[in-house]
Design an enzyme around this catalytic site. Structure first.
Site, mmCIF file in Angstrom:
data_model
loop_
_atom_site.group_PDB
_atom_site.id
_atom_site.type_symbol
_atom_site.label_atom_id
_atom_site.label_comp_id
_atom_site.label_asym_id
_atom_site.label_seq_id
_atom_site.Cartn_x
_atom_site.Cartn_y
_atom_site.Cartn_z
ATOM 1 N N ARG A 1 24.664 12.573 6.935
ATOM 2 C CA ARG A 1 24.310 11.768 5.581
ATOM 3 C C ARG A 1 24.620 11.129 4.413
ATOM 4 O O ARG A 1 24.188 9.572 4.244
ATOM 5 C CB ARG A 1 22.791 11.645 5.931
ATOM 6 N N VAL B 1 15.904 9.360 0.452
ATOM 7 C CA VAL B 1 16.362 10.122 -0.074
ATOM 8 C C VAL B 1 18.020 9.812 -0.477
ATOM 9 O O VAL B 1 19.343 10.426 -1.240
ATOM 10 C CB VAL B 1 16.630 11.153 0.309
ATOM 11 N N HIS C 1 10.843 12.445 -2.455
ATOM 12 C CA HIS C 1 11.285 13.710 -0.701
ATOM 13 C C HIS C 1 12.631 14.276 -1.154
ATOM 14 O O HIS C 1 13.556 14.345 -0.311
ATOM 15 C CB HIS C 1 11.325 12.930 0.643
ATOM 16 N N GLY D 1 7.737 -1.890 1.993
ATOM 17 C CA GLY D 1 8.667 -1.180 2.978
ATOM 18 C C GLY D 1 8.119 0.039 3.373
ATOM 19 O O GLY D 1 8.338 0.071 4.482
ATOM 20 N N ASN E 1 5.967 -5.707 2.845
ATOM 21 C CA ASN E 1 6.503 -5.211 4.048
ATOM 22 C C ASN E 1 7.159 -6.605 4.961
ATOM 23 O O ASN E 1 6.703 -7.540 4.492
ATOM 24 C CB ASN E 1 5.871 -4.192 4.593
#
Length: 221
Positions: A45, A79, A95, A162, A189
Site C-alpha cells: 500500500r 491513510v 486513522h 465520501g 457522496n
C-alpha cells in the site's frame, strides 16, 4: 476521497481487504499472529502511493483552507498522503498514515517511505521487532479525538465527503455536529448513506467534479 486518484478503498463488497480477512491485516491480534503478512500488506500500500496523484477534490480542499476566513480543520479517515501533497496543512489523520511507522517498544513515530519488516530496528531505541505501521487498527482508538470533538462543538459548517457512515466513531460526527443548531451540514457522496438523515444538504456525484464547485460556492458566499 482518494478512490478517484486510484487509491484502493481496501475493503471490498465481500468484506475482504485486498483478499485478506480484516482481522488478519488490520488488528493487533493479526499483527501478533503473522507480522510479516501485515508488513507485506502495508508495504504494498505504501509503495502504491508513488503511482497516484491528488485529484481535483484534494486540491479544492487545500484551496478552501487557504482562502477560508474562519477556522478550518480537515479530518480524514484516509491513510494516504494526497491531502498533504495537494497543499492541506490543518489536517488530522484520525486513522493514521501509511508513510509513518511507530515503535511499540518506545512509542517513537517516524516518517517512513521504505518497507517495514520484523527485523527493522527502531531508530530511537534500537530495539528490533517493535516497528509497525502507524495505522489505527480495529480495536484501537483513533488519533486526536479530543481535538476533533472540540472542533465539532464549534463548527458552523460540517462537510462530510465520501464516507460510508458505518465506521465509528467517525460515523457519529454528523450526529454530534447536528446537535449544534447553527451548524449547516453538507453530505457529498456517490449515494445516500446510513447517516444522510442528519444533513441539511446532499450533493451526489464524483468528488473531483462536485467538490470544486462546492468550494467556489462557499468561498463566494
Amino acid at each position: 476521497m482518494s478512490a478517484e486518484s486510484g487509491v484502493p478503498t481496501f475493503r471490498g463488497e465481500d468484506g475482504l481487504w485486498e483478499g485478506h480477512h480484516i482481522e488478519m491485516v488490520a488488528s493487533p491480534e493479526g499483527f501478533a499472529r503473522d507480522p510479516e503478512l501485515v508488513h507485506r500488506f502495508y508495504n504494498l500500500r505504501r509503495a502504491a502511493l508513488n503511482t497516484v496523484e491528488p485529484n481535483a477534490g484534494h486540491l479544492a480542499l487545500a484551496q478552501l483552507e487557504r482562502e477560508w476566513h474562519g477556522r478550518f480543520l480537515l479530518v480524514t479517515q484516509n491513510v494516504d498522503d494526497l491531502h498533504e501533497r495537494a497543499g492541506s496543512e490543518k489536517l488530522i489523520h484520525m486513522h493514521g498514515e501509511l508513510r509513518k511507522a511507530r515503535c511499540e517498544c518506545c512509542g517513537a513515530v517516524f516518517s517512513w517511505s521504505k518497507d517495514l519488516a520484523s527485523g527493522t530496528r527502531c531508530r530511537a531505541c534500537g530495539e528490533v521487532g517493535g516497528m509497525r505501521p502507524h495505522i489505527v487498527w480495529f480495536g484501537e482508538f483513533p488519533f486526536e479525538l479530543e481535538a476533533i470533538m472540540n472542533a465539532l462543538k464549534s463548527a458552523d459548517i460540517f462537510l462530510c465527503i465520501g464516507t460510508s457512515g458505518v465506521v465509528y466513531p467517525a460515523a457519529g460526527f454528523a450526529r454530534q455536529a447536528a446537535e449544534r443548531a447553527s451548524c449547516h451540514l453538507i453530505e457529498m457522496n456517490i449515494e445516500r448513506t446510513e447517516i444522510s438523515r442528519h444533513f441539511h444538504e446532499h450533493i451526489v456525484g464524483p468528488v473531483s467534479v462536485e467538490l470544486p464547485k462546492l468550494v467556489q460556492r462557499l468561498l463566494s458566499a
